[in-house]
Design a protein around this motif. Structure first.
Motif: not given
Length: 262
Positions: A165-184
């Motif tokens: 189950l941890l892979v599901l939100p984990g993938a979002y964090l990886v993509f979010g960092m790569a795309k810069g969306h986690l700066r928000d």
């Protein structure tokens, strides 16, 4: 290698990979419709070539390739099998070698067809003026890939390990960092909250009895399908193709678990 050469080589390889993926999806999704045809090697070979050709032709039309190129690539699907079926019918080659050899020879046959018209496969392609239905099928590429990858889950449902189950939100964090969306900070907080929630869910499911664990795991995958749909609509954090693909996979996993444990 010059920049222009890298671009044309990249387009050529992209076209090849896209067609191979389409072929694999076609085999996985269309094969069950031919179960009545039996298991004779010659029939299986022709059915396999047909499944690959149908999916590949749809994708090529979606990507704007003209019919002559589609027909040529379809011929490349069938030719290896037809060549090997002759010695098979003469009793010289067994069925297993026909099927294996056809798969092996199909790739160089495809490459040869592409090299003959390399200008066709090294230029940019977009959506074509194909039939609207073909366009809609092509746009749903991530869905077809997801369905093909999870097809066996319907016949042999498995309950994934709770920690998965941890892979599901984990993938979002990886993509979010790569795309810069986690700066928000709000986006980051939402994604981290999802990770924490799924970590708790994984721990609880790991220590629950099998039936309860199955329900919890199904809930986790099902809720993440909703999460995927929301992000697909917002076009945030992850690429839209990933959100679409992930939503279908998550839904299938949740639905198949519930089909067993309800």
């Amino acid at each position: 290698m010059k920049v222009g050469q890298r671009k044309t080589t990249g387009r050529f390889l992209r076209h090849a990979v896209e067609m191979v993926v389409a072929m694999l999806v076609g085999v996985e999704l269309l094969a069950p419709a031919w179960e009545w045809a039996g298991q004779r090697p010659d029939v299986v070979a022709l059915v396999t070539a047909t499944d690959m050709t149908v999916a590949m032709a749809l994708w090529m039309r979606y990507r704007g390739h003209p019919w002559p190129r589609v027909v040529e690539m379809g011929a490349a699907m069938f030719l290896p099998y037809l060549v090997l079926l002759v010695p098979h019918w003469l009793g010289v080659l067994d069925g297993e070698h026909v099927l294996t050899g056809g798969h092996v020879l199909m790739l160089p046959a495809m490459v040869a067809a592409m090299l003959v018209h390399r200008e066709e496969y090294t230029r940019p392609h977009g959506e074509s003026d194909a039939h609207p239905l073909v366009k809609e099928v092509g746009r749903r590429g991530p869905t077809w890939i997801a369905l093909a990858m999870t097809f066996d889950q319907w016949t042999e449902p498995l309950v994934p390990w709770p920690v998965a189950l941890l892979v599901l939100p984990g993938a979002y964090l990886v993509f979010g960092m790569a795309k810069g969306h986690l700066r928000d900070r709000r986006v980051l907080a939402a994604q981290l909250a999802g990770l924490v929630a799924y970590a708790v869910l994984a721990v609880v499911a790991s220590n629950a009895d099998p039936r309860m664990a199955a329900w919890l795991v199904a809930a986790g995958w099902g809720l993440h399908a909703v999460w995927d749909v929301v992000h697909h609509r917002l076009d945030r954090v992850v690429p839209r193709w990933w959100a679409e693909w992930c939503a279908v996979v998550d839904f299938v996993v949740a639905a198949t678990i519930l089909s067993v444990w309800l």
